[in-house]
Design a protein around this motif. Structure first.
Motif, PDB file in Angstrom:
ATOM      1  N   TYR A  14       0.812  -1.215   0.000  1.00  0.00           N
ATOM      2  CA  TYR A  14       0.000   0.000   0.000  1.00  0.00           C
ATOM      3  C   TYR A  14       0.849   1.269   0.000  1.00  0.00           C
ATOM      4  CZ  TYR A  14      -3.555   3.425   1.051  1.00  0.00           C
ATOM      5  OH  TYR A  14      -4.361   4.534   0.996  1.00  0.00           O
ATOM      6  N   GLY A  43     -11.310   4.211   8.685  1.00  0.00           N
ATOM      7  CA  GLY A  43     -10.555   3.533   7.605  1.00  0.00           C
ATOM      8  C   GLY A  43      -9.157   4.137   7.533  1.00  0.00           C
ATOM      9  N   THR A  48      -1.924   7.412   6.727  1.00  0.00           N
ATOM     10  CA  THR A  48      -1.670   8.568   5.847  1.00  0.00           C
ATOM     11  C   THR A  48      -2.214   9.861   6.472  1.00  0.00           C
ATOM     12  OG1 THR A  48      -2.078   6.987   4.084  1.00  0.00           O
ATOM     13  CG2 THR A  48      -1.684   9.236   3.412  1.00  0.00           C
ATOM     14  N   ASP A  64     -10.054   0.537  11.539  1.00  0.00           N
ATOM     15  CA  ASP A  64      -9.893  -0.117  10.237  1.00  0.00           C
ATOM     16  C   ASP A  64     -10.237  -1.595  10.409  1.00  0.00           C
ATOM     17  OD1 ASP A  64      -8.147   0.964   7.567  1.00  0.00           O
ATOM     18  OD2 ASP A  64      -8.504  -1.204   7.673  1.00  0.00           O
TER      19      ASP A  64
HETATM   20  C1  SAM Z   1      -7.508   3.160   0.299  1.00  0.00           C
HETATM   21  S1  SAM Z   1      -7.233   2.799   1.982  1.00  0.00           S
HETATM   22  C2  SAM Z   1      -7.115   4.440   2.688  1.00  0.00           C
HETATM   23  C3  SAM Z   1      -6.350   4.402   3.988  1.00  0.00           C
HETATM   24  C4  SAM Z   1      -6.057   5.780   4.565  1.00  0.00           C
HETATM   25  N1  SAM Z   1      -7.273   6.434   5.021  1.00  0.00           N
HETATM   26  C5  SAM Z   1      -5.325   6.629   3.555  1.00  0.00           C
HETATM   27  O1  SAM Z   1      -5.797   7.741   3.288  1.00  0.00           O
HETATM   28  O2  SAM Z   1      -4.277   6.191   3.065  1.00  0.00           O
HETATM   29  C6  SAM Z   1      -8.867   2.320   2.533  1.00  0.00           C
HETATM   30  C7  SAM Z   1      -8.857   1.785   3.953  1.00  0.00           C
HETATM   31  O3  SAM Z   1     -10.218   1.606   4.375  1.00  0.00           O
HETATM   32  C8  SAM Z   1     -10.291   0.393   5.070  1.00  0.00           C
HETATM   33  N2  SAM Z   1     -11.678  -0.087   5.004  1.00  0.00           N
HETATM   34  C9  SAM Z   1     -12.382  -0.396   3.875  1.00  0.00           C
HETATM   35  N3  SAM Z   1     -13.605  -0.832   4.235  1.00  0.00           N
HETATM   36  C10 SAM Z   1     -13.665  -0.776   5.604  1.00  0.00           C
HETATM   37  C11 SAM Z   1     -14.660  -1.109   6.557  1.00  0.00           C
HETATM   38  N4  SAM Z   1     -15.846  -1.592   6.180  1.00  0.00           N
HETATM   39  N5  SAM Z   1     -14.400  -0.921   7.879  1.00  0.00           N
HETATM   40  C12 SAM Z   1     -13.186  -0.444   8.279  1.00  0.00           C
HETATM   41  N6  SAM Z   1     -12.184  -0.139   7.415  1.00  0.00           N
HETATM   42  C13 SAM Z   1     -12.432  -0.302   6.093  1.00  0.00           C
HETATM   43  C14 SAM Z   1      -9.297  -0.530   4.365  1.00  0.00           C
HETATM   44  O4  SAM Z   1      -8.912  -1.631   5.164  1.00  0.00           O
HETATM   45  C15 SAM Z   1      -8.148   0.432   4.075  1.00  0.00           C
HETATM   46  O5  SAM Z   1      -7.215   0.478   5.116  1.00  0.00           O
END
Ligand code: SAM
Length: 229
Positions: A14, A43, A48, A64
């Motif tokens: 990631y 999430g 980040t 998360d």
């Molecule tokens: C694209 S990443 C973004 C992470 C961070 N917020 C960033 O800006 O880099 C999306 C994140 O959302 C989390 N996520 C997706 N669906 C989720 C859910 N239903 N409950 C909790 N976390 C979730 C994923 O595990 C992942 O870590």
């Protein structure tokens, strides 16, 4: 493959594939007023948002549902990392008395099963909220070339879910990410976690898509929202 598995699978890549999410997080943090002290990040992934906060906070709570992403998040005494699914309405109950004074969700809520419901649960905190959500225009040309309907919500659908709030500020931003080969583009799609990879296409179809895809870049569209209850 479930979204949860997809994020756990892509967790180890990631941080090298999150160029767009980095830019999105930076912009979203720049919108935050008044240097809040008690932040909830929905999430939070590998941190980040946390890494972009340049003021002192008393408590930063990240939730998360991927252990592997949480494992990569910075850990300090004032950071609490919780394994929670934001689709679960009980996920936030325990956090309600904590005096959260800012909620932020960057590049995560496009995976909400029912965005309106997640918004309603977050409204219970009565705190200012900042969201950056990828829209269905993400991978627009790619989806059209492959004849796929985006699994993401459109900007209009997201705004309809947000109409339970007062929207103080909104902006739609398009991003593009260039690649010097189709192979690298394909790797990005597989490893960035942006696609929510549903294995819609077979390997043969993906190969054909890479040959017919007319651009040397991928397109992203993100809606930024600052809302209050
Ligand atoms: C694209 S990443 C973004 C992470 C961070 N917020 C960033 O800006 O880099 C999306 C994140 O959302 C989390 N996520 C997706 N669906 C989720 C859910 N239903 N409950 C909790 N976390 C979730 C994923 O595990 C992942 O870590």
């Amino acid at each position: 493959m479930k979204v949860q598995q997809e994020f756990s699978k892509s967790a180890k890549y990631y941080d090298s594939y999150n160029t767009i999410q980095e830019q999105v997080a930076k912009k979203l943090v720049s919108w935050i007023d008044n240097k809040p002290k008690n932040i909830l990040d929905i999430g939070c992934g590998s941190g980040t948002i946390y890494k972009n906060i340049d003021w002192q906070v008393d408590r930063f709570t990240g939730i998360d549902f991927s252990y592997l992403m949480l494992k990569r998040h910075p850990r300090f005494n004032n950071v609490a990392l919780l394994y929670r699914d934001f689709n679960d309405s009980d996920a936030f109950k325990q956090l309600l008395p904590m005096g959260i004074d800012c909620i932020i969700a960057s590049s995560s809520l496009q995976w909400a099963k029912n965005l309106r419901e997640v918004f309603s649960n977050l409204a219970l905190f009565n705190a200012p909220m900042y969201f950056a959500i990828f829209t269905s225009n993400t991978f627009d040309t790619l989806n059209k070339t492959a004849n796929i309907t985006s699994i993401l919500s459109s900007k209009q659908q997201i705004l309809r879910c947000a109409n339970q709030f007062s929207v103080l500020k909104q902006q739609t931003q398009r991003y593009i990410l260039h690649f010097d080969s189709k192979r690298k583009m394909l790797n990005y799609i597989k490893k960035s976690g942006v696609s929510g990879n549903r294995n819609i296409l077979t390997f043969k179809q993906i190969k054909k898509l890479m040959l017919t895809y007319p651009l040397d870049y991928l397109e992203f569209e993100v809606i930024f929202l600052h809302v209050v209850t």
